[in-house]
Write a protein that holds these residues in place. Structure first.
Motif, PDB file in Angstrom:
ATOM      1  N   ILE A 359       0.845  -1.200   0.000  1.00  0.00           N
ATOM      2  CA  ILE A 359       0.000   0.000   0.000  1.00  0.00           C
ATOM      3  C   ILE A 359       0.877   1.246   0.000  1.00  0.00           C
ATOM      4  N   GLN A 360       1.880   1.242   0.879  1.00  0.00           N
ATOM      5  CA  GLN A 360       2.775   2.398   0.956  1.00  0.00           C
ATOM      6  C   GLN A 360       3.504   2.619  -0.370  1.00  0.00           C
ATOM      7  N   ARG A 361       3.947   1.549  -0.976  1.00  0.00           N
ATOM      8  CA  ARG A 361       4.713   1.659  -2.220  1.00  0.00           C
ATOM      9  C   ARG A 361       3.864   2.219  -3.357  1.00  0.00           C
ATOM     10  N   GLN A 362       2.611   1.748  -3.477  1.00  0.00           N
ATOM     11  CA  GLN A 362       1.744   2.284  -4.526  1.00  0.00           C
ATOM     12  C   GLN A 362       1.376   3.735  -4.248  1.00  0.00           C
ATOM     13  N   ALA A 363       1.199   4.084  -2.975  1.00  0.00           N
ATOM     14  CA  ALA A 363       0.881   5.472  -2.635  1.00  0.00           C
ATOM     15  C   ALA A 363       2.025   6.397  -3.040  1.00  0.00           C
ATOM     16  N   LEU A 364       3.250   6.009  -2.732  1.00  0.00           N
ATOM     17  CA  LEU A 364       4.404   6.839  -3.067  1.00  0.00           C
ATOM     18  C   LEU A 364       4.651   6.872  -4.571  1.00  0.00           C
ATOM     19  N   ALA A 365       4.446   5.743  -5.243  1.00  0.00           N
ATOM     20  CA  ALA A 365       4.572   5.730  -6.706  1.00  0.00           C
ATOM     21  C   ALA A 365       3.567   6.679  -7.329  1.00  0.00           C
ATOM     22  N   SER A 366       2.336   6.645  -6.837  1.00  0.00           N
ATOM     23  CA  SER A 366       1.296   7.531  -7.366  1.00  0.00           C
ATOM     24  C   SER A 366       1.653   8.990  -7.119  1.00  0.00           C
ATOM     25  N   LEU A 367       2.208   9.271  -5.942  1.00  0.00           N
ATOM     26  CA  LEU A 367       2.609  10.641  -5.627  1.00  0.00           C
ATOM     27  C   LEU A 367       3.715  11.114  -6.563  1.00  0.00           C
ATOM     28  N   LEU A 368       4.683  10.251  -6.828  1.00  0.00           N
ATOM     29  CA  LEU A 368       5.787  10.622  -7.722  1.00  0.00           C
ATOM     30  C   LEU A 368       5.315  10.771  -9.162  1.00  0.00           C
ATOM     31  N   TRP A 369       4.334   9.972  -9.577  1.00  0.00           N
ATOM     32  CA  TRP A 369       3.758  10.126 -10.919  1.00  0.00           C
ATOM     33  C   TRP A 369       2.985  11.438 -11.046  1.00  0.00           C
ATOM     34  N   SER A 370       2.621  12.029  -9.913  1.00  0.00           N
ATOM     35  CA  SER A 370       1.824  13.258  -9.939  1.00  0.00           C
ATOM     36  C   SER A 370       2.676  14.519 -10.055  1.00  0.00           C
ATOM     37  N   LYS A 371       3.972  14.365 -10.199  1.00  0.00           N
ATOM     38  CA  LYS A 371       4.829  15.526 -10.458  1.00  0.00           C
ATOM     39  C   LYS A 371       4.600  15.985 -11.896  1.00  0.00           C
ATOM     40  N   GLN A 372       4.196  17.235 -12.054  1.00  0.00           N
ATOM     41  CA  GLN A 372       3.833  17.748 -13.377  1.00  0.00           C
ATOM     42  C   GLN A 372       4.516  19.082 -13.659  1.00  0.00           C
ATOM     43  N   TYR A 373       4.779  19.305 -14.939  1.00  0.00           N
ATOM     44  CA  TYR A 373       5.243  20.632 -15.350  1.00  0.00           C
ATOM     45  C   TYR A 373       4.049  21.579 -15.311  1.00  0.00           C
ATOM     46  N   ALA A 864      -1.772  10.394   0.005  1.00  0.00           N
ATOM     47  CA  ALA A 864      -0.472   9.732   0.172  1.00  0.00           C
ATOM     48  C   ALA A 864       0.016   9.812   1.607  1.00  0.00           C
ATOM     49  N   LEU A 865      -0.643  10.596   2.441  1.00  0.00           N
ATOM     50  CA  LEU A 865      -0.298  10.613   3.858  1.00  0.00           C
ATOM     51  C   LEU A 865      -0.451   9.232   4.494  1.00  0.00           C
ATOM     52  N   VAL A 866      -1.157   8.321   3.814  1.00  0.00           N
ATOM     53  CA  VAL A 866      -1.206   6.945   4.313  1.00  0.00           C
ATOM     54  C   VAL A 866       0.209   6.368   4.381  1.00  0.00           C
ATOM     55  N   ALA A 867       1.090   6.816   3.489  1.00  0.00           N
ATOM     56  CA  ALA A 867       2.485   6.356   3.532  1.00  0.00           C
ATOM     57  C   ALA A 867       3.172   6.824   4.810  1.00  0.00           C
ATOM     58  N   ASN A 868       2.849   8.050   5.242  1.00  0.00           N
ATOM     59  CA  ASN A 868       3.417   8.539   6.510  1.00  0.00           C
ATOM     60  C   ASN A 868       2.873   7.757   7.698  1.00  0.00           C
ATOM     61  N   LEU A 869       1.581   7.454   7.662  1.00  0.00           N
ATOM     62  CA  LEU A 869       0.990   6.681   8.758  1.00  0.00           C
ATOM     63  C   LEU A 869       1.650   5.314   8.865  1.00  0.00           C
TER      64      LEU A 869
END
Length: 876
Positions: A359-373, A864-869
């Motif tokens: 769960i944490q890994r997918q949350a962080l991957a999704s967060l990193l994919w959300s970096k946009q110009y 993605a704060l679920v990753a922090n939890l």
């Protein structure tokens, strides 16, 4: 140190720009404010989805599973056609705010599977139906439904029944910072063979149609050592080559507007942005194959994929000239990057189940994919470009017209790359707090960006969000700064004091703007509009207060108290390194005491917002004649006062004598006048607790927070008390206003109807409550216990309760004993399928009673704060 950690180190030391290329290509540029040149600001109607394939953008680009350089000059994404759709699938489809029965909503099925901080390995999955995509049906059915109905999603159409779809995996692996390997794997999940037209597409962002440019970039066909490829020559980015597997056809065109299609005007040439669409859909390739160069290119692969099998296409985008670019080492590099990605997340994972770590890994991957110009420069947007018609004069006095100093031209962590393809100031603070787990340097730079002079207004205001930069988002930047500082310190053993200084100096300006802007009576009780909580009140707090008065908001005062305490925390950390900041610590200490007094005190001159009989903080409507009315809504606005708490350890007083002396002064002289002290010394230690809520009130609020008949839901803290299942109604100047508990989709039209703070669970607020409980525990320890849940007779200390709340939130994404995740409650049978069961969507918010996902389906920004939890869970 693993390979990914070494790349991060090289990036941070500016030895190699590993972030030059990344997933910065937005998933929706159409329908955004910055592309809206209408007179009245009708962004959705001015540039709709139907124009996107034919009309060049001014401020960015969009595509599917795409990448681009950090300034979005050269873009790459995937396009495809199943032989039945009416349009080529080049970008995601969704409903506009006016089309959806609960506001805008993407109507696609896609997942972010893997990503590393340097984007050395990325993996994306798009599920593409083999039958005609139900564009019209989705529009019509959602239009038929009202606000009391569920949103109609792609899975509801039955298009994935019988497994008649393709899984399209797009993977990127960096051999070097400027050398990107690409694999596109098409898997046929059907029991029958199926065909697919695949177009990996390369294009150049169009500047030349808007500005005078000395050189127009070009993509040109080249012949190498028995290898056909294309070269890219861009005067800003440099020279690159795109190598690819042998294709059926090579298509070229220009990334320019089809004026005939969009505006009914004559074109200057036929090679327009939508040429590939016309070629593939109508099987007319003469024009597209005629050119040998252009600003948009795609090799075409007509694939026949056997039932249950897959086909993989390889490409390579590189600044090198290679003789054998897709050779055997291609797979070797891919395998290395996959293994390095696994090692990176394994190293940061907790000693918990694979399920939780996943769960944490997918949350962080999704967060990193959300970096946009993100590019939006307000002044040229208002006045227009040299090669374009002058915008209507109404724009000069319309949306964002007073933000002429704002110039955004950066890669940013977006809340969501389709529904929210723009930053929101308070969202970004939560994003950065999660990003700090994997890339503290990027998180720090992101947060600092908002304090730069080309972002922050001259008066100190931080821009809120694209639809209205002047709106007031909660001031959580100082909270994020101290969290990022502490996360990095726990990872490396050393905190970045220079970062804290940079943030503190600029946030001092912003703090002053808040104090001067939103305290109507100069009594330290603040107003402030919706403050990020959209429709949580009985009326829209952003657009005029009933009766012409003003609203003294508990959440406004609470946000300012939290801001003040976080500035105090920062100044104390700085003062321990640099004594010159001790005076600022004293300043913010005193300011917090004044705010806390104002919220809590009662006297003949001033009536506070605490209701003694009901044990809750309520907003207060103050009319022009001085009369006031409490707005008795039991929401997290009133509960928010709990989060402003800070335990100052005795060591701090020992090291900062001047600060200790000032605190003693307040205790001796100021506290004698307070009926409700906010400087609390409970227990046997010499620590000091600062709390916006006095002890006896704090205990009442915690009991209410943990009451399952009020705020505590099975999956976290609700945003509105369940007691409002019996609606609360108030008469203001003979107008009835009401609010009731709505655990999921909103039935009101406030803020477009696609946001609901009237019952659902929101991760950022839950995270703040959990942190507050831990802070109280750091002072009280195991001496203070509460029933969990209230009335349960099961007494737990606040640390145990905070952990229990974390588990409820994490449970939203976790499989139960039947293999079902609450987040996917509406589509359990589909997610029981072997090709769905490990896929997770991170929604904007969650049903207050069931935990199912609601709102934007990819709003990993703050979920993605679920990753922090998970990171803060105690290891078993």
């Amino acid at each position: 140190m693993g390979a990914e950690e070494k790349r991060i180190q090289e990036k941070d030391a500016h030895q190699k720009n590993w972030l030059h290329w990344g997933p910065y290509l937005s998933e929706r540029q159409w329908g955004t404010v910055r592309e809206d040149y209408s007179a009245q600001g009708n962004a959705w109607e001015y540039f709709p989805h139907d124009h996107a394939r034919s009309r060049s953008y001014r401020w960015g680009e969009d595509g599917l599973a795409g990448i681009c350089d950090q300034y979005c000059n050269i873009c790459f994404g995937v396009s495809f056609w199943n032989g039945k759709d009416l349009i080529l699938k080049e970008r995601l489809f969704g409903l506009t705010g006016n089309q959806g029965n609960h506001g805008e909503d993407v109507k696609e099925l896609y997942y972010y599977l893997e990503n590393t901080p340097t984007h050395s390995y990325m993996k994306h999955l798009y599920k593409y139906p083999q039958n005609e995509f139900p564009y019209g049906h989705l529009v019509e059915e959602n239009a038929r439904r009202n606000r009391n109905d569920l949103e109609y999603e792609l899975l509801d159409t039955g298009i994935f029944e019988n497994d008649e779809y393709f899984d399209i995996f797009t993977e990127y692996a960096k051999a070097d910072a400027e050398d990107i390997l690409i694999k596109i794997t098409v898997v046929n999940r059907s029991k029958d063979d199926a065909t697919l037209s695949l177009l990996p597409t390369l294009w150049i962002r169009n500047y030349w149609s808007f500005k005078e440019r000395p050189l127009k970039p070009i993509i040109k066909k080249q012949m190498g050592n028995e290898q056909t490829y294309v070269s890219i020559d861009h005067h800003h980015v440099g020279k690159y080559n795109l190598y690819f597997d042998q294709a059926s056809k090579l298509l070229f065109t220009e990334n320019e507007t089809n004026f005939e299609k969009v505006f009914g005007a004559q074109n200057d040439h036929p090679f327009k942005k939508d040429l590939f669409h016309n070629a593939v859909i109508n099987n007319k390739y003469a024009l597209a194959t005629q050119k040998q160069e252009g600003t948009k290119f795609a090799p075409l692969y007509n694939l026949n994929v056997k039932a249950g099998e897959s086909v993989t296409i390889k490409l390579r985008l590189t600044d090198k000239t290679l003789d054998d670019p897709l050779s055997s080492n291609f797979e070797t590099i891919f395998d290395q990057r996959v293994n390095e990605c696994n090692d990176f997340y394994k190293a940061m994972g907790k000693q918990v189940s694979d399920e939780i770590n996943g769960i944490q890994r997918q949350a962080l991957a999704s967060l990193l994919w959300s970096k946009q110009y993100y590019n939006y420069e307000v002044e040229p947007w208002l006045y227009g470009d040299p090669k374009q018609p002058t915008p209507p004069p109404e724009r000069l006095h319309g949306r964002n017209s007073n933000w002429k100093t704002l110039r955004n031209h950066d890669v940013m962590a977006m809340p969501d790359t389709w529904e929210y393809p723009w930053y929101a100031a308070w969202d970004s603070s939560f994003h950065c707090t999660s990003l700090a787990l994997v890339d503290p340097t990027f998180a720090k730079k992101q947060l600092l960006l908002f304090t730069k002079e080309w972002y922050m207004a001259p008066n100190g205001q931080i821009p809120a969000y694209e639809w209205n930069f002047s709106d007031v988002n909660p001031p959580v930047q100082a909270w994020a700064a101290i969290n990022i500082y502490q996360i990095e310190k726990s990872k490396t053993g050393k905190g970045d004091i220079d970062f804290l200084k940079q943030m503190f100096n600029k946030l001092a300006l912003n703090f002053t703007w808040w104090v001067n802007r939103l305290d109507n009576k100069d009594n330290n009780v603040f107003e402030g509009g919706f403050l990020g909580l959209d429709n949580i009140g009985v009326f829209d707090r952003s657009h005029g207060i009933p009766g012409g008065g003003h609203l003294e908001q508990v959440d406004g005062t609470s946000w300012m108290a939290l801001y003040c305490l976080n500035m105090l925390k920062i100044s104390l950390d700085l003062a321990l390194e640099d004594f010159t900041y001790e005076d600022m610590a004293i300043k913010y200490f005193g300011h917090f005491v004044f705010i806390a007094e104002a919220l809590n005190k009662r006297s003949e001159e001033f009536i506070g917002t605490w209701d003694e009989q009901e044990g809750f903080f309520y907003d207060k409507l103050v009319l022009p004649n001085g009369q006031y009315t409490p707005i008795k809504v039991r929401s997290i606005s009133g509960m928010l006062a709990m989060v402003a708490v800070f335990c100052i350890k005795k060591e701090v007083f020992e090291k900062l004598p001047q600060f200790a002396k000032s605190v003693d002064w307040f205790k001796k002289y100021r506290m004698n006048t307070l009926k409700y002290p906010v400087i609390q010394e409970i227990g046997e230690n010499d620590n000091l607790l600062l709390s916006l809520v006095p002890n006896e009130r704090m205990q009442i609020l915690i009991k209410t927070l943990l009451d399952e008949n009020e705020f505590l839901g099975p999956c976290g803290i609700r945003s509105l008390s369940k007691k409002h299942e019996n609606p609360y109604t108030i008469d203001i100047n003979n107008v009835q206003y009401s609010i009731d508990y709505e655990p999921a989709e909103s039935t009101t039209s406030l803020f477009g109807g696609n946001s609901n703070w009237r019952g659902p669970i929101w991760f950022p607020m839950n995270y703040l409550f959990i942190q507050a409980l831990r802070e109280y525990y750091s002072y009280c320890g195991g001496n203070l216990k509460f029933e969990y849940p209230t009335g349960n007779n099961n007494a737990m200390d606040l640390k145990e309760i905070s952990n229990a709340l974390s588990r409820r939130l994490i449970k939203i994404f976790e499989k139960d004993s039947n293999g079902n995740r609450p987040v996917h409650a509406l589509h359990q049978s589909q997610y029981a399928d072997e090709h769905f069961k490990d896929l997770i969507l991170f929604y904007e918010y969650f049903h207050g009673d069931t935990g199912r996902g609601v709102g934007a389906s990819h709003q990993t920004g703050w979920t993605a704060l679920v990753a922090n939890l998970i990171n803060e869970m105690e290891e078993k």
